[in-house]
Write a protein that holds these residues in place. Sequence first.
Motif, mmCIF file in Angstrom:
data_model
loop_
_atom_site.group_PDB
_atom_site.id
_atom_site.type_symbol
_atom_site.label_atom_id
_atom_site.label_comp_id
_atom_site.label_asym_id
_atom_site.label_seq_id
_atom_site.Cartn_x
_atom_site.Cartn_y
_atom_site.Cartn_z
ATOM 1 N N VAL A 32 0.849 -1.197 0.000
ATOM 2 C CA VAL A 32 0.000 0.000 0.000
ATOM 3 C C VAL A 32 0.880 1.240 0.000
ATOM 4 O O VAL A 32 0.688 2.163 -0.792
ATOM 5 C CB VAL A 32 -0.943 0.012 1.226
ATOM 6 C CG1 VAL A 32 -1.778 1.288 1.252
ATOM 7 C CG2 VAL A 32 -1.840 -1.214 1.196
ATOM 8 N N LEU A 33 1.856 1.247 0.891
ATOM 9 C CA LEU A 33 2.844 2.321 0.940
ATOM 10 C C LEU A 33 4.026 1.899 0.079
ATOM 11 O O LEU A 33 4.551 0.785 0.228
ATOM 12 C CB LEU A 33 3.284 2.545 2.385
ATOM 13 C CG LEU A 33 3.909 3.897 2.741
ATOM 14 C CD1 LEU A 33 2.929 5.022 2.466
ATOM 15 C CD2 LEU A 33 4.330 3.912 4.199
ATOM 16 N N ARG A 34 4.457 2.777 -0.821
ATOM 17 C CA ARG A 34 5.493 2.398 -1.779
ATOM 18 C C ARG A 34 6.634 3.412 -1.804
ATOM 19 O O ARG A 34 6.408 4.616 -1.648
ATOM 20 C CB ARG A 34 4.913 2.274 -3.192
ATOM 21 C CG ARG A 34 3.839 1.199 -3.330
ATOM 22 C CD ARG A 34 3.274 1.170 -4.729
ATOM 23 N NE ARG A 34 2.212 0.183 -4.863
ATOM 24 C CZ ARG A 34 2.414 -1.087 -5.165
ATOM 25 N NH1 ARG A 34 3.649 -1.523 -5.362
ATOM 26 N NH2 ARG A 34 1.401 -1.923 -5.284
ATOM 27 N N VAL A 35 7.842 2.911 -1.997
ATOM 28 C CA VAL A 35 8.997 3.785 -2.153
ATOM 29 C C VAL A 35 8.800 4.633 -3.403
ATOM 30 O O VAL A 35 8.408 4.132 -4.462
ATOM 31 C CB VAL A 35 10.299 2.963 -2.267
ATOM 32 C CG1 VAL A 35 11.470 3.869 -2.615
ATOM 33 C CG2 VAL A 35 10.571 2.212 -0.973
ATOM 34 N N LEU A 38 4.805 10.349 -3.116
ATOM 35 C CA LEU A 38 4.879 11.669 -2.493
ATOM 36 C C LEU A 38 4.418 11.612 -1.047
ATOM 37 O O LEU A 38 3.492 10.876 -0.700
ATOM 38 C CB LEU A 38 4.001 12.653 -3.263
ATOM 39 C CG LEU A 38 3.935 14.101 -2.750
ATOM 40 C CD1 LEU A 38 5.286 14.783 -2.943
ATOM 41 C CD2 LEU A 38 2.841 14.874 -3.477
ATOM 42 N N CYS A 39 5.073 12.397 -0.181
ATOM 43 C CA CYS A 39 4.633 12.520 1.207
ATOM 44 C C CYS A 39 4.848 13.945 1.685
ATOM 45 O O CYS A 39 5.624 14.708 1.097
ATOM 46 C CB CYS A 39 5.364 11.526 2.120
ATOM 47 S SG CYS A 39 7.144 11.772 2.216
ATOM 48 N N LEU A 40 4.146 14.309 2.748
ATOM 49 C CA LEU A 40 4.198 15.661 3.293
ATOM 50 C C LEU A 40 4.359 15.581 4.806
ATOM 51 O O LEU A 40 3.677 14.794 5.457
ATOM 52 C CB LEU A 40 2.922 16.443 2.954
ATOM 53 C CG LEU A 40 2.517 16.524 1.478
ATOM 54 C CD1 LEU A 40 1.535 15.394 1.158
ATOM 55 C CD2 LEU A 40 1.882 17.859 1.153
ATOM 56 N N ALA A 41 5.265 16.383 5.345
ATOM 57 C CA ALA A 41 5.498 16.416 6.787
ATOM 58 C C ALA A 41 5.067 17.775 7.337
ATOM 59 O O ALA A 41 5.415 18.818 6.773
ATOM 60 C CB ALA A 41 6.972 16.172 7.098
ATOM 61 N N THR A 54 7.804 18.811 1.866
ATOM 62 C CA THR A 54 7.413 17.714 0.991
ATOM 63 C C THR A 54 8.620 16.868 0.616
ATOM 64 O O THR A 54 9.765 17.309 0.684
ATOM 65 C CB THR A 54 6.753 18.234 -0.302
ATOM 66 O OG1 THR A 54 7.712 19.013 -1.035
ATOM 67 C CG2 THR A 54 5.538 19.089 0.020
ATOM 68 N N GLY A 55 8.347 15.656 0.217
ATOM 69 C CA GLY A 55 9.405 14.751 -0.219
ATOM 70 C C GLY A 55 8.779 13.468 -0.727
ATOM 71 O O GLY A 55 7.607 13.451 -1.122
ATOM 72 N N SER A 94 -0.312 11.904 -0.410
ATOM 73 C CA SER A 94 -0.772 13.005 -1.266
ATOM 74 C C SER A 94 -2.268 13.244 -1.183
ATOM 75 O O SER A 94 -2.759 14.265 -1.661
ATOM 76 C CB SER A 94 -0.374 12.731 -2.722
ATOM 77 O OG SER A 94 -0.894 11.489 -3.160
ATOM 78 N N SER A 95 -3.010 12.315 -0.552
ATOM 79 C CA SER A 95 -4.446 12.504 -0.351
ATOM 80 C C SER A 95 -4.766 13.063 1.029
ATOM 81 O O SER A 95 -5.934 13.181 1.394
ATOM 82 C CB SER A 95 -5.177 11.162 -0.543
ATOM 83 O OG SER A 95 -5.009 10.679 -1.862
ATOM 84 N N GLY A 96 -3.716 13.383 1.795
ATOM 85 C CA GLY A 96 -3.915 13.954 3.122
ATOM 86 C C GLY A 96 -4.180 12.936 4.199
ATOM 87 O O GLY A 96 -4.586 13.294 5.302
ATOM 88 N N ARG A 97 -3.947 11.649 3.911
ATOM 89 C CA ARG A 97 -4.156 10.604 4.914
ATOM 90 C C ARG A 97 -2.882 10.399 5.730
ATOM 91 O O ARG A 97 -1.769 10.473 5.208
ATOM 92 C CB ARG A 97 -4.560 9.289 4.233
ATOM 93 C CG ARG A 97 -5.915 9.353 3.565
ATOM 94 C CD ARG A 97 -6.187 8.122 2.735
ATOM 95 N NE ARG A 97 -5.214 7.994 1.654
ATOM 96 C CZ ARG A 97 -5.449 7.346 0.521
ATOM 97 N NH1 ARG A 97 -6.611 6.755 0.319
ATOM 98 N NH2 ARG A 97 -4.515 7.261 -0.414
ATOM 99 N N LEU A 98 -3.073 10.120 7.016
ATOM 100 C CA LEU A 98 -1.946 9.901 7.918
ATOM 101 C C LEU A 98 -1.281 8.564 7.598
ATOM 102 O O LEU A 98 -1.934 7.516 7.599
ATOM 103 C CB LEU A 98 -2.417 9.906 9.369
ATOM 104 C CG LEU A 98 -1.329 9.690 10.433
ATOM 105 C CD1 LEU A 98 -0.399 10.890 10.496
ATOM 106 C CD2 LEU A 98 -1.956 9.427 11.794
ATOM 107 N N ILE A 99 0.035 8.595 7.329
ATOM 108 C CA ILE A 99 0.762 7.347 7.085
ATOM 109 C C ILE A 99 1.874 7.129 8.110
ATOM 110 O O ILE A 99 2.455 6.049 8.176
ATOM 111 C CB ILE A 99 1.359 7.310 5.664
ATOM 112 C CG1 ILE A 99 2.269 8.519 5.411
ATOM 113 C CG2 ILE A 99 0.251 7.222 4.630
ATOM 114 C CD1 ILE A 99 2.977 8.483 4.064
#
Length: 246
Positions: A32-35, A38-41, A54-55, A94-99
């Motif tokens: 589900v989570l892939r290398v 996009l992610c946001l801190a 972002t990164g 990128s959808s604003g969900r907590l990962i």
Amino acid sequence: MMQCWWGQTEAEVSAPADSLTPLMLGSSEPGVLRVGQLCLAIGNPFGFDKTLTTGVISGLNRDIRSQLGSTIPGGIQTDAAINPGNSGGPLLDSSGRLIGVNTAIFTPTGTSAGVGFAIPVDTVASVVPQLITTGRVLRPSLGVQVSSDAIAQKLKVQSGALLSGIQPDGAAAAAGLLSTRRGLGGVVAGDVIVALNGRKVLNGGDLFNALEQYKIGEMVKLSIVRTTDQGPQEQQEVEVTLQAEK
């Protein structure tokens, strides 16, 4: 140097309940989570509140080790800038969900060097209810210590979790598992766990991350490769009843 901040931050939220909107929860499950995604801190680095960086997800299943020696398995690695003050802030997709929850950086200077770590959301989701109800976390455990990748490679273990130590009164000891020991011809590698209930285990991080999916008292089936003085033997199955982490 690994700089970690968990256990050092306390916060009290004083706001009307109707003005608080909970984050949507994502998933940190493999696949589900892939290398590369996009992610946001979000956090307050150096006191600059409401900061967004972002990164991308740089790596998965990293062991997050603190300066005190404690380890959180299954960590998310990101190149999104994380600095002191980001601790406890969300890592979002990128959808604003907590990962994940931002936790640590690897740095020679004390500031971001593009190697940050977050605790996976699936770990957070299992830990928080326990903290709320009991004030502590009881994790299922085999009662083992796992060798580092470097030591495993020296003992010619290419894949799996090599057992370097076993607690005498732990679950693994009760099931008859063996740790690395000295034999007639020198050092004999301990049992290598290569799967847990059919889920492949590539290293110690994989093993501890897999254990998080189970409860204390549950029985799991381990696939292990045992080495004797004559060398590695055939893979075998061992049933183990999980105990509380000590």
